[in-house]
Motif scaffolding. Structure first.
Motif, PDB file in Angstrom:
ATOM      1  N   VAL A   5       2.324 -15.014 125.654  1.00  0.00           N
ATOM      2  CA  VAL A   5       1.516 -15.568 124.570  1.00  0.00           C
ATOM      3  C   VAL A   5       1.320 -14.531 123.465  1.00  0.00           C
ATOM      4  O   VAL A   5       1.281 -14.872 122.275  1.00  0.00           O
ATOM      5  N   LEU A   6       1.193 -13.257 123.832  1.00  0.00           N
ATOM      6  CA  LEU A   6       1.059 -12.197 122.832  1.00  0.00           C
ATOM      7  C   LEU A   6       2.367 -12.009 122.074  1.00  0.00           C
ATOM      8  O   LEU A   6       2.378 -11.853 120.854  1.00  0.00           O
ATOM      9  N   LYS A   7       3.453 -12.026 122.819  1.00  0.00           N
ATOM     10  CA  LYS A   7       4.772 -11.851 122.199  1.00  0.00           C
ATOM     11  C   LYS A   7       5.054 -12.981 121.214  1.00  0.00           C
ATOM     12  O   LYS A   7       5.524 -12.741 120.090  1.00  0.00           O
ATOM     13  N   LYS A   8       4.754 -14.200 121.624  1.00  0.00           N
ATOM     14  CA  LYS A   8       4.993 -15.364 120.762  1.00  0.00           C
ATOM     15  C   LYS A   8       4.188 -15.255 119.471  1.00  0.00           C
ATOM     16  O   LYS A   8       4.678 -15.600 118.392  1.00  0.00           O
ATOM     17  N   ALA A   9       2.959 -14.749 119.571  1.00  0.00           N
ATOM     18  CA  ALA A   9       2.094 -14.618 118.397  1.00  0.00           C
ATOM     19  C   ALA A   9       2.394 -13.350 117.598  1.00  0.00           C
ATOM     20  O   ALA A   9       1.899 -13.184 116.478  1.00  0.00           O
TER      21      ALA A   9
END
Length: 159
Positions: A127-131
């Protein structure tokens, strides 16, 4: 970070609302409830009763805080403030006994380890990578560590 700095430590529990002892600067960090407060509660307990602290004392105190934070979370998730704090504590334990190591150098080293781990958090949490962001709690902890490093190293409070 300069070598040879001497540090006198005053430990207070920021969670109980006590005022600072007389003579201390009236600068306070209000800690939110949650993992950050658990980290500093453990840190405070690790330094309780000490007027000064050696690098090994700091490493032990930080480790106690990390242990308390991990124990409080039912399912610890890596890539969060927990991971960042653990990396800092591991670096502190790993380097505390090095010849010539003082508290200022130790604090700079553990802050660097926290910074390096923070940059890895997007690889741990999709989720951090996607954001395209790092963990916010880990970033907050790093800001606190950087502020503490500034005071320990240079006796300067970052505005």
């Amino acid at each position: 970070c300069p070598e040879g700095a001497n540090v006198k430590i005053v430990v207070q529990n920021p969670l109980n609302g006590n005022d600072a002892p007389s003579g201390l600067r009236p600068n306070f960090i209000v800690l939110p409830h949650g993992i950050l407060s658990l980290l500093f509660r453990g840190f405070s307990k690790g330094l309780a009763g000490k007027n000064t602290a050696a690098p090994a004392d700091i490493a032990n105190a930080l480790s106690l805080g990390v242990e308390a934070a991990y124990k409080a979370v039912m399912k610890p998730t890596e890539g969060t403030i927990l991971t960042v704090s653990r990396a800092a504590a591991e670096k502190a334990r790993e380097t505390a006994g090095e010849a010539g190591k003082d508290v200022a150098r130790l604090w700079c080293d553990l802050t660097q380890a926290a910074s390096e781990m923070l940059e890895k958090t997007p690889e741990m949490l999709p989720v951090l990578k996607k954001a395209g962001v790092v963990d916010a709690g880990g970033k907050g902890l790093l800001v606190v560590f950087e502020g503490m490093a500034s005071v320990i190293r240079d006796d300067v409070i970052i505005p």
